[in-house]
Design a protein around this motif. Structure first.
Motif, PDB file in Angstrom:
ATOM      1  N   ASN A 155      -1.046  11.169  -1.709  1.00 20.82           N
ATOM      2  CA  ASN A 155      -2.298  11.709  -2.193  1.00 20.82           C
ATOM      3  C   ASN A 155      -3.398  10.869  -1.562  1.00 20.82           C
ATOM      4  O   ASN A 155      -3.382   9.646  -1.677  1.00 20.82           O
ATOM      5  CB  ASN A 155      -2.352  11.637  -3.720  1.00 20.82           C
ATOM      6  N   LYS A 190      -7.279   9.853  -1.526  1.00 22.09           N
ATOM      7  CA  LYS A 190      -8.443   9.878  -2.414  1.00 22.09           C
ATOM      8  C   LYS A 190      -9.595   9.146  -1.742  1.00 22.09           C
ATOM      9  O   LYS A 190      -9.407   8.064  -1.172  1.00 22.09           O
ATOM     10  CB  LYS A 190      -8.143   9.182  -3.744  1.00 22.09           C
ATOM     11  N   ASN A 222     -10.616  -2.838  -5.095  1.00 19.03           N
ATOM     12  CA  ASN A 222      -9.285  -2.221  -5.038  1.00 19.03           C
ATOM     13  C   ASN A 222      -8.735  -2.207  -3.618  1.00 19.03           C
ATOM     14  O   ASN A 222      -7.549  -2.442  -3.410  1.00 19.03           O
ATOM     15  CB  ASN A 222      -9.326  -0.795  -5.577  1.00 19.03           C
ATOM     16  N   TYR A 280      -2.351   7.028  -1.598  1.00 19.96           N
ATOM     17  CA  TYR A 280      -1.654   6.766  -2.863  1.00 19.96           C
ATOM     18  C   TYR A 280      -0.267   7.400  -2.850  1.00 19.96           C
ATOM     19  O   TYR A 280      -0.098   8.537  -2.418  1.00 19.96           O
ATOM     20  CB  TYR A 280      -2.453   7.324  -4.041  1.00 19.96           C
ATOM     21  N   GLU A 314       0.519   7.334  -7.584  1.00 18.93           N
ATOM     22  CA  GLU A 314      -0.677   6.702  -8.167  1.00 18.93           C
ATOM     23  C   GLU A 314      -0.835   5.226  -7.803  1.00 18.93           C
ATOM     24  O   GLU A 314      -1.677   4.532  -8.375  1.00 18.93           O
ATOM     25  CB  GLU A 314      -0.708   6.884  -9.690  1.00 18.93           C
ATOM     26  N   THR A 315      -0.016   4.706  -6.879  1.00 21.47           N
ATOM     27  CA  THR A 315      -0.135   3.325  -6.415  1.00 21.47           C
ATOM     28  C   THR A 315      -0.806   3.317  -5.058  1.00 21.47           C
ATOM     29  O   THR A 315      -0.425   4.085  -4.166  1.00 21.47           O
ATOM     30  CB  THR A 315       1.266   2.671  -6.302  1.00 21.47           C
ATOM     31  N   LEU A 316      -1.807   2.458  -4.883  1.00 24.08           N
ATOM     32  CA  LEU A 316      -2.495   2.344  -3.607  1.00 24.08           C
ATOM     33  C   LEU A 316      -1.548   1.728  -2.582  1.00 24.08           C
ATOM     34  O   LEU A 316      -1.202   0.563  -2.656  1.00 24.08           O
ATOM     35  CB  LEU A 316      -3.758   1.492  -3.743  1.00 24.08           C
ATOM     36  N   GLY A 367      -8.215   6.082   0.281  1.00 21.00           N
ATOM     37  CA  GLY A 367      -7.007   5.403  -0.132  1.00 21.00           C
ATOM     38  C   GLY A 367      -5.801   6.310   0.019  1.00 21.00           C
ATOM     39  O   GLY A 367      -5.903   7.524  -0.172  1.00 21.00           O
TER      40      GLY A 367
END
Length: 143
Positions: A5, A7, A16, A52, A55-57, A50
């Motif tokens: 994903n 973002k 971050n 992902y 949901e983890t970068l 980012g």
């Protein structure tokens, strides 16, 4: 192949993604200097994104948009970095497919990038993506 994903990241997200930029650079610059530089970059035709996975970068990349006399409207990929534990999973191919589609949506005719001379794995990847080596990037310190 892992599902990714992408973002969009903003100035407020710098804490971050800055650690990934430092990993890419080998921690050569102070965080305060990088934060100031990114703050100025965001004020120009620059975007940060980012990468992902669950949901983890897992990675980060920047995009610059410009019109150049030699190639028209272009999207330049900058500081493309995927954490080592996420490499060899097909994420790079997915990310670049996303970048090409996104750049086309923004009216770009070309994609371009720079790569560190000693970063041989990236050279192989970019050549496999049909990038053509057009020249050398020169840098001179003015201090």
């Amino acid at each position: 192949m892992s599902k990714l994903n992408v973002k969009r990241l903003y100035k407020e997200d710098i804490n971050n993604f800055l650690p990934l930029i430092q990993e890419l650079m080998g921690h050569r610059l102070d965080d305060a200097i990088l934060k100031e530089r990114f703050k100025e970059m965001f004020d120009h035709k620059y975007e940060c994104h980012g990468i992902y996975v669950d949901e983890t970068l897992a990675g980060v990349f920047g995009l610059w948009f410009a019109t150049r006399h030699y190639c028209g409207k272009t999207c330049e990929q900058d500081h493309v970095y995927i954490k080592p534990e996420y490499r060899s999973m097909g994420l790079g191919k997915q990310v670049f497919k996303w970048i090409y589609n996104y750049a086309k949506e923004k009216g770009c005719e070309t994609a371009e990038l720079n790569s560190y001379v000693e970063n041989y794995p990236s050279h192989k990847f970019y050549l496999n993506e049909n990038y053509v080596i057009k020249g050398y990037h020169f840098l001179k310190s003015l201090d």
